[in-house]
Design a protein around this motif. Sequence first.
Motif, PDB file in Angstrom:
ATOM      1  N   VAL A   1     -24.184  29.873   4.441  1.00 21.83           N
ATOM      2  CA  VAL A   1     -25.546  29.687   3.942  1.00 21.83           C
ATOM      3  C   VAL A   1     -26.505  30.539   4.770  1.00 21.83           C
ATOM      4  O   VAL A   1     -26.302  30.748   5.976  1.00 21.83           O
ATOM      5  N   TYR A   2     -27.531  31.043   4.102  1.00 19.10           N
ATOM      6  CA  TYR A   2     -28.546  31.867   4.759  1.00 19.10           C
ATOM      7  C   TYR A   2     -29.915  31.274   4.447  1.00 19.10           C
ATOM      8  O   TYR A   2     -30.459  31.503   3.371  1.00 19.10           O
ATOM      9  N   PRO A   3     -30.482  30.477   5.355  1.00 15.77           N
ATOM     10  CA  PRO A   3     -31.841  29.974   5.161  1.00 15.77           C
ATOM     11  C   PRO A   3     -32.836  31.007   5.687  1.00 15.77           C
ATOM     12  O   PRO A   3     -32.782  31.380   6.853  1.00 15.77           O
ATOM     13  N   ARG A   4     -33.735  31.467   4.837  1.00 13.48           N
ATOM     14  CA  ARG A   4     -34.721  32.449   5.280  1.00 13.48           C
ATOM     15  C   ARG A   4     -36.103  31.825   5.234  1.00 13.48           C
ATOM     16  O   ARG A   4     -36.744  31.775   4.184  1.00 13.48           O
ATOM     17  N   PHE A   5     -36.517  31.298   6.361  1.00 15.43           N
ATOM     18  CA  PHE A   5     -37.808  30.626   6.457  1.00 15.43           C
ATOM     19  C   PHE A   5     -38.764  31.485   7.283  1.00 15.43           C
ATOM     20  O   PHE A   5     -39.347  31.048   8.271  1.00 15.43           O
ATOM     21  N   ALA A   6     -38.875  32.739   6.864  1.00 19.30           N
ATOM     22  CA  ALA A   6     -39.767  33.730   7.481  1.00 19.30           C
ATOM     23  C   ALA A   6     -40.076  34.760   6.397  1.00 19.30           C
ATOM     24  O   ALA A   6     -39.344  34.870   5.414  1.00 19.30           O
ATOM     25  N   PRO A   7     -41.150  35.533   6.573  1.00 18.98           N
ATOM     26  CA  PRO A   7     -41.576  36.443   5.493  1.00 18.98           C
ATOM     27  C   PRO A   7     -40.581  37.561   5.194  1.00 18.98           C
ATOM     28  O   PRO A   7     -39.963  38.120   6.097  1.00 18.98           O
TER      29      PRO A   7
ATOM     30  N   ILE B   1     -23.290  32.982  -5.956  1.00 20.67           N
ATOM     31  CA  ILE B   1     -24.175  32.424  -4.927  1.00 20.67           C
ATOM     32  C   ILE B   1     -25.606  32.551  -5.382  1.00 20.67           C
ATOM     33  O   ILE B   1     -26.024  33.624  -5.833  1.00 20.67           O
ATOM     34  N   ASP B   2     -26.367  31.485  -5.279  1.00 21.86           N
ATOM     35  CA  ASP B   2     -27.755  31.524  -5.738  1.00 21.86           C
ATOM     36  C   ASP B   2     -28.700  31.791  -4.574  1.00 21.86           C
ATOM     37  O   ASP B   2     -28.379  31.552  -3.414  1.00 21.86           O
ATOM     38  N   VAL B   3     -29.858  32.322  -4.911  1.00 23.32           N
ATOM     39  CA  VAL B   3     -30.940  32.530  -3.947  1.00 23.32           C
ATOM     40  C   VAL B   3     -32.119  31.706  -4.470  1.00 23.32           C
ATOM     41  O   VAL B   3     -32.736  32.052  -5.474  1.00 23.32           O
ATOM     42  N   ILE B   4     -32.396  30.590  -3.794  1.00 23.16           N
ATOM     43  CA  ILE B   4     -33.344  29.593  -4.299  1.00 23.16           C
ATOM     44  C   ILE B   4     -34.673  29.687  -3.559  1.00 23.16           C
ATOM     45  O   ILE B   4     -34.724  29.597  -2.332  1.00 23.16           O
ATOM     46  N   SER B   5     -35.736  29.869  -4.311  1.00 25.42           N
ATOM     47  CA  SER B   5     -37.081  29.867  -3.745  1.00 25.42           C
ATOM     48  C   SER B   5     -37.433  28.464  -3.269  1.00 25.42           C
ATOM     49  O   SER B   5     -37.259  27.484  -4.007  1.00 25.42           O
ATOM     50  N   LYS B   6     -37.929  28.350  -2.045  1.00 26.87           N
ATOM     51  CA  LYS B   6     -38.355  27.041  -1.540  1.00 26.87           C
ATOM     52  C   LYS B   6     -39.693  26.627  -2.157  1.00 26.87           C
ATOM     53  O   LYS B   6     -40.090  25.476  -2.041  1.00 26.87           O
ATOM     54  N   GLU B   7     -40.349  27.559  -2.822  1.00 33.03           N
ATOM     55  CA  GLU B   7     -41.635  27.283  -3.469  1.00 33.03           C
ATOM     56  C   GLU B   7     -41.437  26.637  -4.832  1.00 33.03           C
ATOM     57  O   GLU B   7     -42.160  25.732  -5.225  1.00 33.03           O
ATOM     58  N   THR B   8     -40.410  27.117  -5.577  1.00 36.55           N
ATOM     59  CA  THR B   8     -40.201  26.659  -6.956  1.00 36.55           C
ATOM     60  C   THR B   8     -38.916  25.845  -7.129  1.00 36.55           C
ATOM     61  O   THR B   8     -38.717  25.232  -8.178  1.00 36.55           O
ATOM     62  N   ASN B   9     -38.038  25.863  -6.116  1.00 38.79           N
ATOM     63  CA  ASN B   9     -36.709  25.232  -6.208  1.00 38.79           C
ATOM     64  C   ASN B   9     -35.870  25.811  -7.345  1.00 38.79           C
ATOM     65  O   ASN B   9     -34.995  25.133  -7.893  1.00 38.79           O
ATOM     66  N   SER B  10     -36.157  27.053  -7.716  1.00 35.81           N
ATOM     67  CA  SER B  10     -35.349  27.759  -8.707  1.00 35.81           C
ATOM     68  C   SER B  10     -35.112  29.175  -8.206  1.00 35.81           C
ATOM     69  O   SER B  10     -35.565  29.558  -7.120  1.00 35.81           O
TER      70      SER B  10
ATOM     71  N   PRO C   1     -41.565  34.048  -1.235  1.00 33.33           N
ATOM     72  CA  PRO C   1     -41.611  32.746  -0.554  1.00 33.33           C
ATOM     73  C   PRO C   1     -40.366  32.584   0.298  1.00 33.33           C
ATOM     74  O   PRO C   1     -39.439  33.398   0.233  1.00 33.33           O
ATOM     75  N   PHE C   2     -40.324  31.530   1.131  1.00 31.92           N
ATOM     76  CA  PHE C   2     -39.100  31.217   1.860  1.00 31.92           C
ATOM     77  C   PHE C   2     -37.998  30.924   0.839  1.00 31.92           C
ATOM     78  O   PHE C   2     -38.275  30.502  -0.289  1.00 31.92           O
ATOM     79  N   PHE C   3     -36.731  31.145   1.237  1.00 33.23           N
ATOM     80  CA  PHE C   3     -35.645  30.929   0.277  1.00 33.23           C
ATOM     81  C   PHE C   3     -34.376  30.516   0.996  1.00 33.23           C
ATOM     82  O   PHE C   3     -34.262  30.597   2.228  1.00 33.23           O
TER      83      PHE C   3
END
Length: 264
Positions: A213-219, A237-246, A258-260
């Motif tokens: 898993v790759y959490p990207r919580f930076a710009p 593998i999905d890349v999920i926006s933390k802003e929209t959850n999609s 956004p963070f993803f």
Amino acid sequence: MNTNLKIAVEASLKAGEVIMQVYDTAFNVELKDDKSPLTEADKKANDIINSFLVPTEIPIISEENKQTDYSIRKDWETCWVVDPVDGTKEFIKRNGEFTVNIALVTNGKPILGVIYVPAVKTLYYADVEKQEGFKVDLNDHNTSIDYIIENAEVLQPKDSNSNPVQVVGSRSHMSQETLDFVETLKGKGKDVEIVSKGSSLKFCLVAEGNADVYPRFAPTMEWDTAAGQAICNAVGIDVISKETNSTLLYNKENLLNPFFLVTL
């Protein structure tokens, strides 16, 4: 191989060749308006990539091109998204962890992606519609498409139930959000191992099964992620926006992502 994918692969290899020519010299570093570094390699690689992509008559979003106003971009159904040198800071450090990123986006979603690692001559490429992602190690930047197709290995992500969970992150300065994410995994009884890479190689780690898993919580910007997302999406593998959850989308009004979260 899809015609546009072939063009993107050829562009990435030629760009990689000129990047390494600069890499082997005492190059100068400029600062752009946003204080991010710029080298001769960024400029030369961008010119080469444009020379391949402009003839396709598909518009281009590139970090090093003048950005087209959204009033025009919003009508683009399909566009290229390009970072000629992703990881310029890694390039300046000369640690080899920089890439050429080229993606084709349709209706906001990456459909083709190429990531080339010129320092080690490793190529990743993917066709999302065919659900195919590949990796191939080359001997030369001037390698034929036939050789690439014949020698490419299918990318295979890890099993989603693996333990320990390998999380892509910085060993030295993870954000608080990433630390919280790791603690959440530990709270579920998982052992956690941190793996680290520069540039878009973080996506490749997950796509090829060297991380979970790759959490990207930076710009990040769209050109940092589009090619990596295509390669991940092609292997499930999905890349999920933390802003929209999609799914993370492209050619947005604001090219800042956004963070993803990159995950199975």
